[in-house]
Design a protein around this motif. Structure first.
Motif, PDB file in Angstrom:
ATOM      1  N   LEU A   6      28.545 -16.891  15.512  1.00 62.64           N
ATOM      2  CA  LEU A   6      28.392 -17.494  16.839  1.00 62.64           C
ATOM      3  C   LEU A   6      27.438 -16.683  17.711  1.00 62.64           C
ATOM      4  N   VAL A  43      14.789 -21.339  15.554  1.00 61.56           N
ATOM      5  CA  VAL A  43      15.458 -22.101  14.494  1.00 61.56           C
ATOM      6  C   VAL A  43      15.552 -21.250  13.226  1.00 61.56           C
ATOM      7  N   GLN A  46      18.566 -19.142  13.244  1.00 60.33           N
ATOM      8  CA  GLN A  46      19.746 -19.938  12.922  1.00 60.33           C
ATOM      9  C   GLN A  46      19.833 -20.202  11.414  1.00 60.33           C
ATOM     10  N   LEU A  47      18.690 -20.545  10.812  1.00 59.76           N
ATOM     11  CA  LEU A  47      18.696 -20.885   9.385  1.00 59.76           C
ATOM     12  C   LEU A  47      19.133 -19.707   8.530  1.00 59.76           C
ATOM     13  N   PHE A  50      22.970 -18.909   8.876  1.00 62.37           N
ATOM     14  CA  PHE A  50      23.896 -19.754   8.125  1.00 62.37           C
ATOM     15  C   PHE A  50      23.657 -19.660   6.629  1.00 62.37           C
ATOM     16  N   TYR A  54      26.901 -19.198   4.200  1.00 64.35           N
ATOM     17  CA  TYR A  54      27.220 -20.069   3.068  1.00 64.35           C
ATOM     18  C   TYR A  54      27.102 -19.365   1.726  1.00 64.35           C
ATOM     19  N   ARG A  58      23.483 -19.534  -2.827  1.00 66.18           N
ATOM     20  CA  ARG A  58      22.679 -20.650  -2.342  1.00 66.18           C
ATOM     21  C   ARG A  58      21.649 -20.115  -1.358  1.00 66.18           C
ATOM     22  N   ASP A  60      19.347 -22.122   0.394  1.00 66.79           N
ATOM     23  CA  ASP A  60      18.697 -23.214   1.136  1.00 66.79           C
ATOM     24  C   ASP A  60      18.140 -22.756   2.481  1.00 66.79           C
TER      25      ASP A  60
ATOM     26  N   LEU B 171      15.260 -28.050  15.209  1.00 64.59           N
ATOM     27  CA  LEU B 171      16.546 -27.491  15.651  1.00 64.59           C
ATOM     28  C   LEU B 171      17.684 -28.420  15.205  1.00 64.59           C
ATOM     29  N   PHE B 173      17.638 -30.361  12.534  1.00 65.72           N
ATOM     30  CA  PHE B 173      17.805 -30.127  11.089  1.00 65.72           C
ATOM     31  C   PHE B 173      18.587 -28.839  10.862  1.00 65.72           C
ATOM     32  N   GLY B 174      18.239 -27.808  11.640  1.00 66.78           N
ATOM     33  CA  GLY B 174      18.919 -26.523  11.516  1.00 66.78           C
ATOM     34  C   GLY B 174      20.410 -26.670  11.790  1.00 66.78           C
ATOM     35  N   LEU B 175      20.762 -27.474  12.796  1.00 70.91           N
ATOM     36  CA  LEU B 175      22.177 -27.696  13.113  1.00 70.91           C
ATOM     37  C   LEU B 175      22.879 -28.414  11.973  1.00 70.91           C
ATOM     38  N   TYR B 177      22.105 -28.282   8.889  1.00 66.06           N
ATOM     39  CA  TYR B 177      22.293 -27.289   7.831  1.00 66.06           C
ATOM     40  C   TYR B 177      23.441 -26.351   8.195  1.00 66.06           C
ATOM     41  N   ALA B 178      23.500 -25.925   9.442  1.00 67.20           N
ATOM     42  CA  ALA B 178      24.553 -25.006   9.866  1.00 67.20           C
ATOM     43  C   ALA B 178      25.930 -25.626   9.655  1.00 67.20           C
ATOM     44  N   MET B 179      26.033 -26.928   9.884  1.00 71.97           N
ATOM     45  CA  MET B 179      27.342 -27.570   9.792  1.00 71.97           C
ATOM     46  C   MET B 179      27.750 -27.865   8.353  1.00 71.97           C
ATOM     47  N   THR B 180      26.767 -28.071   7.454  1.00 69.33           N
ATOM     48  CA  THR B 180      27.117 -28.544   6.117  1.00 69.33           C
ATOM     49  C   THR B 180      26.762 -27.555   5.014  1.00 69.33           C
ATOM     50  N   GLY B 181      25.898 -26.591   5.295  1.00 66.44           N
ATOM     51  CA  GLY B 181      25.487 -25.651   4.263  1.00 66.44           C
ATOM     52  C   GLY B 181      24.620 -26.283   3.200  1.00 66.44           C
ATOM     53  N   ALA B 182      24.037 -27.440   3.497  1.00 65.86           N
ATOM     54  CA  ALA B 182      23.210 -28.117   2.504  1.00 65.86           C
ATOM     55  C   ALA B 182      21.970 -28.668   3.180  1.00 65.86           C
ATOM     56  N   THR B 183      20.886 -28.792   2.423  1.00 66.98           N
ATOM     57  CA  THR B 183      19.698 -29.442   2.966  1.00 66.98           C
ATOM     58  C   THR B 183      19.440 -30.762   2.261  1.00 66.98           C
ATOM     59  N   ARG B 197      34.274 -25.613   8.423  1.00 69.64           N
ATOM     60  CA  ARG B 197      33.997 -24.189   8.497  1.00 69.64           C
ATOM     61  C   ARG B 197      33.920 -23.757   9.956  1.00 69.64           C
ATOM     62  N   PHE B 199      32.995 -21.600  13.142  1.00 70.98           N
ATOM     63  CA  PHE B 199      31.836 -20.824  13.530  1.00 70.98           C
ATOM     64  C   PHE B 199      32.204 -19.343  13.659  1.00 70.98           C
TER      65      PHE B 199
END
Lengths: 103, 503
Positions: A6, A43, A46-47, A50, A54, A58, A60, B171, B173-175, B177-183, B197, B199
């Protein structure tokens, strides 16, 4: 105090906000371009954050951020070229002076 | 896993064609400049043929990053056709004289390659890269006219709006990804409805837990935020209000054939991404507060109303067509709002028919601009006597854009309205019809001076046979598809059905 994802989200949001503010307030086109770069890097923070959340198997998020860095470089190249072209024809790069196209 | 290289052929032909053209330009500028338009048409034809070959093949997926399916084929054919027509229109287009010709066509082919990637991409990374790929090349093309103040200004404005919009979309797209861990879109769709998950978690977490705790109370807000941010970037790509500000400036300042490309291929590629996202993430979108269609409907109504109302007061024909294209984006969005098989199919039908008539309209404006040197409504006075054929063609394209029955524009609007009425969205249908009626005044503002104005001025150039061929093709499509649209509807449905969410 423990550092959690966070906090990184907070840093990222702050950077993005600063970038947006720069874009909205700067008159100089190169300044605006710098603001855009800041938004993209926010961004990226952030990437990669996370990506770590994860797990190590992985990648990604890191992969995505590498693409973003590449795209940002390409964007800066084209942006600076356009700014240079406008500077050559008008002698200014102030965004407010771009007002010959209107209807 | 076996990969089907043949399914990548449309992308590869375009990428290869552009490289060959740049190399030829380096070897012999004179030769490359002379053959470039026709080489571009050949590349476009090969791309369309390669794409059509894949129509009956089963959908093939590359690492889940891009998917080649009938949906992609339809869009690839639209893009290839647009490329060919725009290349023909650019062949002798005077404002481009003095700028580098072979590279111009190479950029056109490359940007077509980028938009075909947008139609096939099914991974957030590739979607982002494809969108930026097409945007960055479009900025160059808009500002391509060397030493032209307006072209440079248009390019820079388009760049500044575009770069900000795409950063905001990133941003989003980044969110996601943050929420699902997948692209990967399919994985995002699978993980998003039960993102649990927290935060607060740090370290290596590999199990997705069902929702609960702090994340559950955050999630609706973040899902809403993510899709809202993504909509900014895609709304900019299709030039929907309130993300449309760049369109009139870019269309006016750009070489007019490039404006034709932007208003058709660029817009269609935006719709391709929106359709893919909506169809794949359908379950997740339902989590958006109050229903996601409401927000798209607001965007659509704003675009239609704003487009026609502001368009009416324009005096530059290119700006007028830009506002018309904003209104058309709103109309096509209504097909997605309907959220049914017919609705999604009607968007594709709309885009195909709109492509023919809008390239026709912009193409005629480009030819008239080339011949008379004018793009202002004043310059169109008496065009009916000076150039009866061009004036008649422009009138037909504009009436088609207005949706007058025997022409193709009528059917484009008809299927969207049918989808809306099927879902009892009577209010939206009425607004759309009223906007179309007002749009008729918009187009009449160009047609009236052509036939009731006094002819003034002299021609400065003769128009090129290549541009005439492009206009004839657009003209035939606008007439024939208006008489016989059923086949197109069947194709659009065949492309949509495999993608429909299983509900």
């Amino acid at each position: 105090m423990t550092i959690t994802p966070l906090h990184f989200v907070g840093v990222s949001a702050l950077l993005f906000g600063i970038g947006l503010l720069v874009v909205l307030t700067r008159r100089n086109a190169i300044g605006v371009l710098m603001g855009i770069e800041l938004m993209l890097n926010a961004v990226n923070v952030q990437l990669v954050t996370f990506d770590r959340v994860y797990g190590p198997e992985r990648l990604d998020g890191q992969l995505f951020s590498l693409f973003v860095i590449t795209v940002a470089a390409a964007e800066a190249v084209v942006g600076l070229a356009l700014i240079l072209a406008v500077y050559r024809s008008r002698g200014t790069v102030a965004v407010d002076d771009l007002h010959e196209l209107r209807g | 896993m076996e990969y089907d290289w043949l399914s990548l052929l449309p992308h590869l032909i375009l990428a290869g064609g552009a490289v060959v053209l740049v190399a030829a330009g380096a070897a012999s500028r004179r030769f490359a400049g002379a053959v470039a338009p026709y080489f571009t048409v050949a590349v476009a034809a090969a791309t369309a043929a390669a794409a059509l070959m894949l129509w009956r093949e089963p959908a093939s997926s590359w690492f889940g990053a891009l998917t080649v399916d009938p949906f992609f084929v339809i869009f690839a054919v639209i893009f290839a056709a647009t490329l060919a027509l725009v290349a023909l229109l650019s062949a002798r287009y005077a404002p481009l004289d003095g700028s580098d010709r072979p590279e111009y066509y190479a950029l056109l082919i490359m940007v077509t390659c980028a938009v075909t990637f947008m139609a096939s991409a099914t991974n957030l990374v590739l979607i982002y890269v494809a969108i930026e790929f097409s945007s960055i090349l479009s900025y160059i093309l808009v500002g391509y006219v060397r030493g032209d103040r307006l072209s440079g200004e248009a390019g820079l404005k388009y760049f500044l709006y575009g770069a900000v919009a795409s950063a905001v979309m990133l941003l989003g797209f980044g969110l996601l990804y943050a929420m699902t861990g997948a692209t990967d879109l399919a994985a995002v769709a699978a993980n998003l409805p039960h993102m649990g998950r927290s935060f607060e978690t740090w370290g290596y977490v590999t199990v997705v837990t069902p929702s609960g705790g702090a994340a559950a109370t955050l999630s609706p807000v973040f899902i809403f935020l993510a899709f809202g941010l993504i909509l900014v970037g895609l709304g900019y790509k299709i030039s929907a209000v309130p993300f449309h500000m760049w369109a009139p400036d870019a269309y006016q300042g750009a070489p007019t054939p490039v404006a034709a490309f932007l208003s058709v291929a660029s817009k269609a590629s935006g719709f391709a991404v929106i359709l893919r996202l909506v169809l794949t993430l359908h379950g997740a979108l339902d989590l958006v507060y109050g229903g996601w269609t409401k927000y798209l409907a607001a965007l659509a109504v704003a675009s239609m109303v704003f487009g026609v109302v502001v368009g009416i007061v324009q005096t530059d024909v290119r700006r007028l067509l830009a506002y018309s294209s904003i209104a058309h984006a709103g109309f096509a969005l209504l097909g997605i709002v309907a959220d049914t098989q017919l609705g999604f199919a009607s968007v594709i039908v709309y885009l195909v028919l709109y492509a023919a008539m809008n390239i026709g309209a912009f193409g005629t404006v480009a030819v008239i601009g080339h011949v008379t040197g004018g793009y202002d409504l004043k310059d169109y006075a008496g065009m009916g006597r000076r150039h009866p054929v061009l004036a008649a063609a422009l009138a037909v394209f504009l009436l088609a854009l207005a949706g007058i029955p025997p022409l193709s524009g009528f059917f484009a609007k008809f299927y969207v309205l049918a989808a809306l009425i099927d879902r009892d969205y009577i209010f939206l249908a009425v607004v759309a019809i009223l906007a179309s009626v007002v749009a008729l005044f918009l187009y009449a503002r160009v047609i009236k001076p052509m036939y009731f104005g006094k002819a003034e001025g002299e021609d400065v150039r003769r128009f090129s046979p290549a541009a005439a061929v492009a206009l004839v093709i657009c003209f035939l499509f606008t007439l024939l598809l208006g008489v016989w649209p059923q086949l197109l509807v069947a194709w659009a449905k065949a492309a949509i059905i495999p993608l429909l969410p299983r509900i």
